[in-house]
Motif scaffolding. Sequence first.
Motif, PDB file in Angstrom:
ATOM      1  N   UNK A  18     -17.960  -5.364  -6.246  1.00 44.58           N
ATOM      2  CA  UNK A  18     -17.727  -6.104  -5.000  1.00 44.58           C
ATOM      3  C   UNK A  18     -16.522  -5.594  -4.221  1.00 44.58           C
ATOM      4  N   UNK A  19     -15.667  -4.769  -4.842  1.00 51.57           N
ATOM      5  CA  UNK A  19     -14.558  -4.134  -4.126  1.00 51.57           C
ATOM      6  C   UNK A  19     -14.317  -2.790  -4.787  1.00 51.57           C
ATOM      7  N   UNK A  20     -14.609  -1.716  -4.066  1.00 49.56           N
ATOM      8  CA  UNK A  20     -14.554  -0.388  -4.670  1.00 49.56           C
ATOM      9  C   UNK A  20     -13.576   0.565  -3.987  1.00 49.56           C
ATOM     10  N   UNK A  21     -12.954   0.169  -2.880  1.00 46.54           N
ATOM     11  CA  UNK A  21     -12.077   1.098  -2.152  1.00 46.54           C
ATOM     12  C   UNK A  21     -10.605   0.701  -2.240  1.00 46.54           C
ATOM     13  N   UNK A  22     -10.139   0.379  -3.423  1.00 43.02           N
ATOM     14  CA  UNK A  22      -8.766  -0.098  -3.628  1.00 43.02           C
ATOM     15  C   UNK A  22      -7.725   0.894  -3.123  1.00 43.02           C
ATOM     16  N   UNK A  23      -7.830   2.146  -3.504  1.00 39.26           N
ATOM     17  CA  UNK A  23      -6.833   3.136  -3.082  1.00 39.26           C
ATOM     18  C   UNK A  23      -6.886   3.371  -1.572  1.00 39.26           C
ATOM     19  N   UNK A  24      -8.076   3.336  -0.993  1.00 38.75           N
ATOM     20  CA  UNK A  24      -8.191   3.476   0.460  1.00 38.75           C
ATOM     21  C   UNK A  24      -7.477   2.315   1.158  1.00 38.75           C
ATOM     22  N   UNK A  25      -7.634   1.114   0.632  1.00 32.44           N
ATOM     23  CA  UNK A  25      -6.975  -0.062   1.208  1.00 32.44           C
ATOM     24  C   UNK A  25      -5.462   0.064   1.084  1.00 32.44           C
ATOM     25  N   UNK A  26      -4.972   0.499  -0.075  1.00 36.53           N
ATOM     26  CA  UNK A  26      -3.522   0.638  -0.264  1.00 36.53           C
ATOM     27  C   UNK A  26      -2.961   1.700   0.686  1.00 36.53           C
ATOM     28  N   UNK A  27      -3.643   2.819   0.807  1.00 35.69           N
ATOM     29  CA  UNK A  27      -3.205   3.884   1.724  1.00 35.69           C
ATOM     30  C   UNK A  27      -3.248   3.401   3.163  1.00 35.69           C
ATOM     31  N   UNK A  28      -4.308   2.706   3.532  1.00 37.65           N
ATOM     32  CA  UNK A  28      -4.445   2.180   4.894  1.00 37.65           C
ATOM     33  C   UNK A  28      -3.328   1.192   5.215  1.00 37.65           C
ATOM     34  N   UNK A  29      -3.060   0.266   4.298  1.00 41.67           N
ATOM     35  CA  UNK A  29      -1.992  -0.720   4.502  1.00 41.67           C
ATOM     36  C   UNK A  29      -0.639  -0.029   4.604  1.00 41.67           C
ATOM     37  N   UNK A  30      -0.387   0.937   3.730  1.00 42.14           N
ATOM     38  CA  UNK A  30       0.888   1.659   3.740  1.00 42.14           C
ATOM     39  C   UNK A  30       1.077   2.418   5.043  1.00 42.14           C
ATOM     40  N   UNK A  31       0.035   3.128   5.470  1.00 40.92           N
ATOM     41  CA  UNK A  31       0.120   3.887   6.722  1.00 40.92           C
ATOM     42  C   UNK A  31       0.337   2.968   7.914  1.00 40.92           C
ATOM     43  N   UNK A  32      -0.391   1.864   7.943  1.00 35.08           N
ATOM     44  CA  UNK A  32      -0.274   0.923   9.058  1.00 35.08           C
ATOM     45  C   UNK A  32       1.119   0.290   9.098  1.00 35.08           C
ATOM     46  N   UNK A  33       1.663  -0.026   7.935  1.00 30.04           N
ATOM     47  CA  UNK A  33       3.019  -0.571   7.874  1.00 30.04           C
ATOM     48  C   UNK A  33       4.038   0.442   8.385  1.00 30.04           C
ATOM     49  N   UNK A  34       3.929   1.682   7.935  1.00 31.83           N
ATOM     50  CA  UNK A  34       4.866   2.714   8.372  1.00 31.83           C
ATOM     51  C   UNK A  34       4.778   2.963   9.874  1.00 31.83           C
ATOM     52  N   UNK A  35       3.567   2.986  10.405  1.00 31.99           N
ATOM     53  CA  UNK A  35       3.395   3.191  11.846  1.00 31.99           C
ATOM     54  C   UNK A  35       3.954   2.031  12.664  1.00 31.99           C
ATOM     55  N   UNK A  36       4.065   0.855  12.038  1.00 32.83           N
ATOM     56  CA  UNK A  36       4.582  -0.329  12.722  1.00 32.83           C
ATOM     57  C   UNK A  36       6.085  -0.531  12.490  1.00 32.83           C
ATOM     58  N   UNK A  37       6.723   0.408  11.799  1.00 31.15           N
ATOM     59  CA  UNK A  37       8.165   0.299  11.575  1.00 31.15           C
ATOM     60  C   UNK A  37       8.562  -0.142  10.196  1.00 31.15           C
TER      61      UNK A  37
END
Length: 152
Positions: free
Chosen positions: A45-64
Amino acid sequence: MRLIALILMLIAPSWAVALKFNAEMKLTDLNPIYVSINDFASGGCWTNLMEVKTYASDKLELSGGVLIDSVEEVLKGNAFALNITVNAQRHKNLGMCYGSMTITTEGVGYGAKEPEWRGMVSFSEYGLILTSPINFNQQVLDLVSKAIDEWR
């Protein structure tokens, strides 16, 4: 009881809650930030854990946001955590996934009257209860985006 649960799953595919407890706070007030992934999903039911972590990390960094790799600083009260939690399973008869996902922003806080009292303080919470015929992968990415965008 199963019939009621089935009816609810079919007529209400999702239910959401979004709370930011202090509208004045910005993402830069929460630096540094640790991204935590909590996987309580089964049945694919949830298979993209690392993609989610990378996405969240990138989005946080881009937002400061300033990221850290260890939870230790969060536990010491020197950093904050973005916790991404998915709790889901696949229905054995219908084959669809059902469950919940929550994204919280937390840090260690101290008591005003008793400074030695410590506990986790929640600054925001985004949650979703839903069903999906395949998995929650896209829904988790969408919720991460909404939760981080609230801090801009």
